[in-house]
Design a protein around this motif. Structure first.
Motif, PDB file in Angstrom:
ATOM      1  N   TRP A  19      12.080  24.982  -8.651  1.00 28.64           N
ATOM      2  CA  TRP A  19      13.038  26.040  -8.962  1.00 28.64           C
ATOM      3  C   TRP A  19      12.685  26.793 -10.237  1.00 28.64           C
ATOM      4  O   TRP A  19      13.513  27.524 -10.776  1.00 28.64           O
ATOM      5  N   GLN A  20      11.484  26.597 -10.745  1.00 29.25           N
ATOM      6  CA  GLN A  20      10.976  27.380 -11.860  1.00 29.25           C
ATOM      7  C   GLN A  20       9.456  27.208 -11.894  1.00 29.25           C
ATOM      8  O   GLN A  20       8.910  26.344 -11.212  1.00 29.25           O
ATOM      9  N   LEU A 145      19.072  31.069 -11.588  1.00 27.25           N
ATOM     10  CA  LEU A 145      19.830  29.984 -12.200  1.00 27.25           C
ATOM     11  C   LEU A 145      21.149  30.537 -12.713  1.00 27.25           C
ATOM     12  O   LEU A 145      21.182  31.623 -13.319  1.00 27.25           O
ATOM     13  N   ALA A 147      22.889  29.802 -15.240  1.00 28.43           N
ATOM     14  CA  ALA A 147      22.848  30.049 -16.680  1.00 28.43           C
ATOM     15  C   ALA A 147      22.169  31.375 -17.021  1.00 28.43           C
ATOM     16  O   ALA A 147      22.435  31.948 -18.082  1.00 28.43           O
ATOM     17  N   ASP A 148      21.298  31.865 -16.139  1.00 27.94           N
ATOM     18  CA  ASP A 148      20.570  33.112 -16.390  1.00 27.94           C
ATOM     19  C   ASP A 148      21.199  34.319 -15.703  1.00 27.94           C
ATOM     20  O   ASP A 148      20.742  35.456 -15.907  1.00 27.94           O
ATOM     21  N   SER A 161      21.887  20.734  -8.510  1.00 24.98           N
ATOM     22  CA  SER A 161      21.017  19.593  -8.800  1.00 24.98           C
ATOM     23  C   SER A 161      21.768  18.286  -8.612  1.00 24.98           C
ATOM     24  O   SER A 161      22.923  18.149  -9.038  1.00 24.98           O
ATOM     25  N   ASP A 200      27.506  24.089 -20.294  1.00 29.51           N
ATOM     26  CA  ASP A 200      26.104  24.439 -20.107  1.00 29.51           C
ATOM     27  C   ASP A 200      25.404  23.475 -19.156  1.00 29.51           C
ATOM     28  O   ASP A 200      24.474  23.871 -18.445  1.00 29.51           O
ATOM     29  N   ASP A 201      25.848  22.201 -19.125  1.00 29.06           N
ATOM     30  CA  ASP A 201      25.200  21.237 -18.236  1.00 29.06           C
ATOM     31  C   ASP A 201      25.353  21.647 -16.775  1.00 29.06           C
ATOM     32  O   ASP A 201      24.422  21.486 -15.978  1.00 29.06           O
ATOM     33  N   ARG A 203      26.043  24.877 -15.755  1.00 31.21           N
ATOM     34  CA  ARG A 203      25.386  26.181 -15.592  1.00 31.21           C
ATOM     35  C   ARG A 203      23.860  26.038 -15.433  1.00 31.21           C
ATOM     36  O   ARG A 203      23.226  26.870 -14.804  1.00 31.21           O
ATOM     37  N   GLN A 204      23.330  24.972 -16.004  1.00 31.32           N
ATOM     38  CA  GLN A 204      21.892  24.720 -15.890  1.00 31.32           C
ATOM     39  C   GLN A 204      21.528  23.956 -14.619  1.00 31.32           C
ATOM     40  O   GLN A 204      20.344  23.670 -14.381  1.00 31.32           O
ATOM     41  N   ALA A 205      22.521  23.630 -13.804  1.00 28.49           N
ATOM     42  CA  ALA A 205      22.286  22.792 -12.617  1.00 28.49           C
ATOM     43  C   ALA A 205      22.643  23.479 -11.309  1.00 28.49           C
ATOM     44  O   ALA A 205      22.587  22.850 -10.252  1.00 28.49           O
ATOM     45  N   TRP A 207      22.072  26.933  -8.773  1.00 29.52           N
ATOM     46  CA  TRP A 207      21.271  28.107  -8.452  1.00 29.52           C
ATOM     47  C   TRP A 207      22.006  28.956  -7.428  1.00 29.52           C
ATOM     48  O   TRP A 207      22.589  28.448  -6.474  1.00 29.52           O
TER      49      TRP A 207
END
Length: 210
Positions: A19-20, A145, A147-148, A161, A200-201, A203-205, A207
């Motif tokens: 995923w990146q 993502l 978060a992005d 995730s 944030d945990d 938002r980072q998980a 997609w």
């Protein structure tokens, strides 16, 4: 060389770039696996000697074509088992990872093929991760993502995730199950008329479709 330890290394490297695009360093590999850097260095050298990875000192680790095929095969097992447990045994999506970790090394190819047939050859597991086909190919659409993603972006949840069961439970409570349409807000997401602030945990998980 049949070895659950080797498979765990290959899976971890494969996951990192699903995923990146940034390749995985040995220190990142050690952190994810919870192992001493010296142990990881020795295993990476062994994997390189087997033609499964490429690596130069102090540089990132990449799967070779052979390593990627092997990683995709074990990931196919894992994700088909997770999907089977959710659909046929009513497991929740935050309960299946550990069970699949055990079963992926235990079931035969014949049983795996039977599970795939029973499920109708699914392309994605309950978390939205692509299930590699038998030839190793995957289907995946453009993504971003959470978060992005900019506030106001609307997209379907493609993947959550499964690394942290607590994150899965928070996502489910917010209505962010796979295929649900959400709108990104400054603090989190809006699902229907309900807005939920997210850490944030989470938002980072998550997609979303791009």
């Amino acid at each position: 060389m049949a070895s659950p330890a080797v498979d765990d290394y290959l899976k971890t490297i494969y996951h990192h770039t699903e995923w990146q695009d940034e390749r995985m360093t040995p220190s990142q590999l050690a952190g994810v696996l919870g192992l001493a850097p010296s142990s990881v260095t020795e295993m990476v050298k062994k994997l390189a000697s087997l033609g499964l990875v490429t690596h130069r000192p102090y540089g990132p680790v990449s799967l070779t074509a052979t390593g990627e095929r092997r990683a995709a095969a074990i990931i196919r097992r894992h994700r088909l088992i997770e999907t089977w447990l959710v659909r046929e045994f009513d497991y929740a999506w935050d309960e299946v990872h550990d069970e699949a970790e055990v079963l992926e090394h235990a079931i035969s190819d014949r049983l795996l093929a039977g599970i795939d047939d029973l499920l109708g050859h699914p392309l994605f597991d309950p978390h939205g991760d692509a299930i590699p086909r038998a030839d190793g190919t995957v289907v995946r659409e453009p993504f971003v993502l959470l978060a992005d993603a900019a506030a106001g972006h609307t997209g379907r949840v493609l993947r959550v995730s499964d690394r942290d069961a607590d994150v899965l439970r928070v996502a489910e409570a917010a209505g962010m199950t796979v295929a649900t349409e959400v709108t990104v807000t400054a603090a989190g997401v809006r699902v229907g008329d309900a807005e939920t602030a997210l850490g944030d945990d989470v938002r980072q998980a998550v997609w979303l479709s791009a």
